[in-house]
Design a protein around this motif. Structure first.
Motif, PDB file in Angstrom:
ATOM      1  N   ALA A 120      25.942 -16.268 105.769  1.00  0.00           N
ATOM      2  CA  ALA A 120      24.529 -16.011 106.065  1.00  0.00           C
ATOM      3  C   ALA A 120      24.162 -14.538 105.977  1.00  0.00           C
ATOM      4  CB  ALA A 120      24.200 -16.530 107.464  1.00  0.00           C
ATOM      5  N   MET A 121      25.167 -13.658 105.867  1.00  0.00           N
ATOM      6  CA  MET A 121      24.882 -12.224 105.823  1.00  0.00           C
ATOM      7  C   MET A 121      24.263 -11.829 104.489  1.00  0.00           C
ATOM      8  SD  MET A 121      28.205 -10.615 107.788  1.00  0.00           S
ATOM      9  CE  MET A 121      27.365  -9.087 108.220  1.00  0.00           C
ATOM     10  N   VAL A 122      23.641 -10.664 104.460  1.00  0.00           N
ATOM     11  CA  VAL A 122      22.929 -10.188 103.269  1.00  0.00           C
ATOM     12  C   VAL A 122      23.804  -9.199 102.499  1.00  0.00           C
ATOM     13  CG1 VAL A 122      20.886  -8.965 102.437  1.00  0.00           C
ATOM     14  CG2 VAL A 122      20.710 -10.511 104.415  1.00  0.00           C
ATOM     15  N   PRO A 123      24.148  -9.507 101.248  1.00  0.00           N
ATOM     16  CA  PRO A 123      24.956  -8.574 100.446  1.00  0.00           C
ATOM     17  C   PRO A 123      24.187  -7.275 100.189  1.00  0.00           C
ATOM     18  CG  PRO A 123      24.854 -10.763  99.430  1.00  0.00           C
ATOM     19  CD  PRO A 123      23.809 -10.730 100.506  1.00  0.00           C
ATOM     20  N   LEU A 260      29.782  -3.959 101.268  1.00  0.00           N
ATOM     21  CA  LEU A 260      28.921  -3.739 102.427  1.00  0.00           C
ATOM     22  C   LEU A 260      27.955  -4.903 102.592  1.00  0.00           C
ATOM     23  CD1 LEU A 260      28.146   0.024 101.790  1.00  0.00           C
ATOM     24  CD2 LEU A 260      29.722  -0.918 103.481  1.00  0.00           C
ATOM     25  N   TYR A 261      27.805  -5.342 103.835  1.00  0.00           N
ATOM     26  CA  TYR A 261      26.902  -6.451 104.168  1.00  0.00           C
ATOM     27  C   TYR A 261      26.019  -6.055 105.348  1.00  0.00           C
ATOM     28  CZ  TYR A 261      28.692 -10.175 101.145  1.00  0.00           C
ATOM     29  OH  TYR A 261      29.006 -10.960 100.065  1.00  0.00           O
ATOM     30  N   ILE A 270      14.383  -3.488 102.725  1.00  0.00           N
ATOM     31  CA  ILE A 270      15.431  -2.669 103.326  1.00  0.00           C
ATOM     32  C   ILE A 270      16.766  -2.921 102.636  1.00  0.00           C
ATOM     33  CG2 ILE A 270      16.838  -2.453 105.417  1.00  0.00           C
ATOM     34  CD1 ILE A 270      14.299  -2.512 107.038  1.00  0.00           C
ATOM     35  N   ALA A 271      17.069  -4.192 102.322  1.00  0.00           N
ATOM     36  CA  ALA A 271      18.316  -4.508 101.620  1.00  0.00           C
ATOM     37  C   ALA A 271      18.354  -3.805 100.271  1.00  0.00           C
ATOM     38  CB  ALA A 271      18.449  -6.013 101.446  1.00  0.00           C
ATOM     39  N   VAL A 301      30.366  -5.327  90.320  1.00  0.00           N
ATOM     40  CA  VAL A 301      29.528  -6.474  90.664  1.00  0.00           C
ATOM     41  C   VAL A 301      28.264  -5.952  91.338  1.00  0.00           C
ATOM     42  CG1 VAL A 301      29.368  -8.618  91.989  1.00  0.00           C
ATOM     43  CG2 VAL A 301      31.552  -7.950  90.967  1.00  0.00           C
ATOM     44  N   PRO A 302      27.094  -6.147  90.743  1.00  0.00           N
ATOM     45  CA  PRO A 302      25.855  -5.666  91.367  1.00  0.00           C
ATOM     46  C   PRO A 302      25.515  -6.478  92.609  1.00  0.00           C
ATOM     47  CG  PRO A 302      25.354  -7.010  89.457  1.00  0.00           C
ATOM     48  CD  PRO A 302      26.843  -6.847  89.474  1.00  0.00           C
ATOM     49  N   ARG A 303      24.587  -5.953  93.388  1.00  0.00           N
ATOM     50  CA  ARG A 303      24.202  -6.615  94.640  1.00  0.00           C
ATOM     51  C   ARG A 303      23.798  -8.062  94.411  1.00  0.00           C
ATOM     52  NH1 ARG A 303      19.592  -7.042  98.216  1.00  0.00           N
ATOM     53  NH2 ARG A 303      18.206  -6.128  96.661  1.00  0.00           N
TER      54      ARG A 303
END
Length: 329
Positions: A120-123, A260-261, A270-271, A301-303
């Motif tokens: 569920a975290m945001v890459p 980083l997450y 913001i992400a 590997v891009p976001r």
């Protein structure tokens, strides 16, 4: 006197207005961000690969954000404590996680009660790939992988190996080696890389598969004897050391990703700002060189593709974990 003009707001109009408001809010958040220091949580003890890499990136990231990036070690539970602390943090972009294979690929698969699932975290951004090294204590009568395998087969379960804990990258890499070689070793888990390494240096444990950043200093000081790397080919930092594939174990590879997450629910604006800042930071020649010297290779590997990359890695290790029957209650 003319009547005031009435405005009729349809359902479609309400949706458009709400969307515009949300977009404006996210954009404003991105524009005013950041206005105070960021926290980068490392879910492992100091002196490990995640810690040393985080400090290199955090120091350089100040230029990208105009704010300090403070590294905080919050270890325990094989990375779960720090990971869940970030997941429960406010999704405002001020708390980040240095994630890796243990936090996002392994822990959700080996724990009976995994708690919060990091899917569920945001890459945010890739940091790099880290190879591992199989090394032995100098007094062990094995100078190659075949000699090590022969020793292990002569005394099943007698040779010991240390790890930073159950389910860590070194643990799974050793279990994968046991499966490929048909041997049985004795696992000695420690609470972190530093005590595990110290046990090998003291001759209390026979061997270890360690990450390149933490293994290189001991190898360069001749404190341990490297006999293989976990990449499919030889590694540029240790060109004299064969790979396990080269030693006869086809398709053997155990490389750790670091990325980083941010907490679940972090706004897109913001992400994106975080992703841009950290990608720029990691790509700086001076930063890339420092990471390379530690044995950290680029992870191109891009976001946008990071989630899929991690999901594929998790599926790969899920098969290893289930075959080995690793579970933590």
């Amino acid at each position: 006197m003319p009547h005031p003009r009435r405005t009729t707001l349809t359902r479609r109009g309400l949706l458009v207005a709400a969307g515009a408001l949300a977009a404006g809010t996210t954009q404003a958040q991105g524009q005013g961000y950041p206005n105070r220091p960021l926290r980068l949580i490392v879910p492992f003890p100091p002196a490990g690969a995640a810690d040393v890499m985080s400090r290199v990136v955090a120091e350089a990231a100040r230029a990208a954000f105009g704010q300090n990036v403070v590294v905080e070690n919050r270890s325990g539970g094989g990375g779960t404590i720090g990971t869940e602390a970030v997941m429960r943090s406010a999704p405002d972009g001020y708390t980040l996680l240095m994630a890796n294979q243990s936090t996002h690929s392994v822990n959700p698969e080996i724990r009976e009660n995994p708690g919060l699932d990091p899917v569920a975290m945001v890459p945010i951004a890739s940091v790099g790939n880290v190879a591992q090294v199989l090394y032995v204590r100098p007094g062990l009568a094995a100078r190659s992988v075949p000699e090590l395998i022969a020793l292990a087969k002569a005394s099943p379960g007698q040779l010991t190996y240390g790890t930073a804990g159950i389910g860590t990258g070194g643990h799974l890499a050793m279990m994968l080696l046991e499966a490929h070689a048909g041997i049985e070793l004795n696992h000695i888990p420690f609470r972190g890389t530093a005590p595990s390494t110290a046990a090998v240096l003291a001759g209390q444990v026979d061997m270890m598969i360690d990450t390149m950043p933490t293994a290189l200093p001991h190898i360069e000081n001749n404190a341990v004897r490297p006999i293989a790397v976990t990449t499919t080919t030889r590694h540029a930092r240790l060109p004299q050391v064969p790979s396990l594939t080269e030693a006869g174990f086809n398709d053997y590879e155990a490389v750790l990703y670091y990325a980083l997450y941010a907490p679940p629910g972090t706004p897109d604006g913001i992400a994106a700002r975080l992703g841009e800042g950290f990608e720029t930071t990691v790509a700086q020649p001076a930063v890339a060189q420092r990471l390379n010297e530690m044995g950290c290779d680029p992870l191109p590997v891009p976001r946008a593709g990071l989630g899929a990359h991690v999901a594929a890695d998790r599926a790969r290790w899920r098969a290893v974990i289930r075959r080995a029957g690793i579970r933590i209650t």
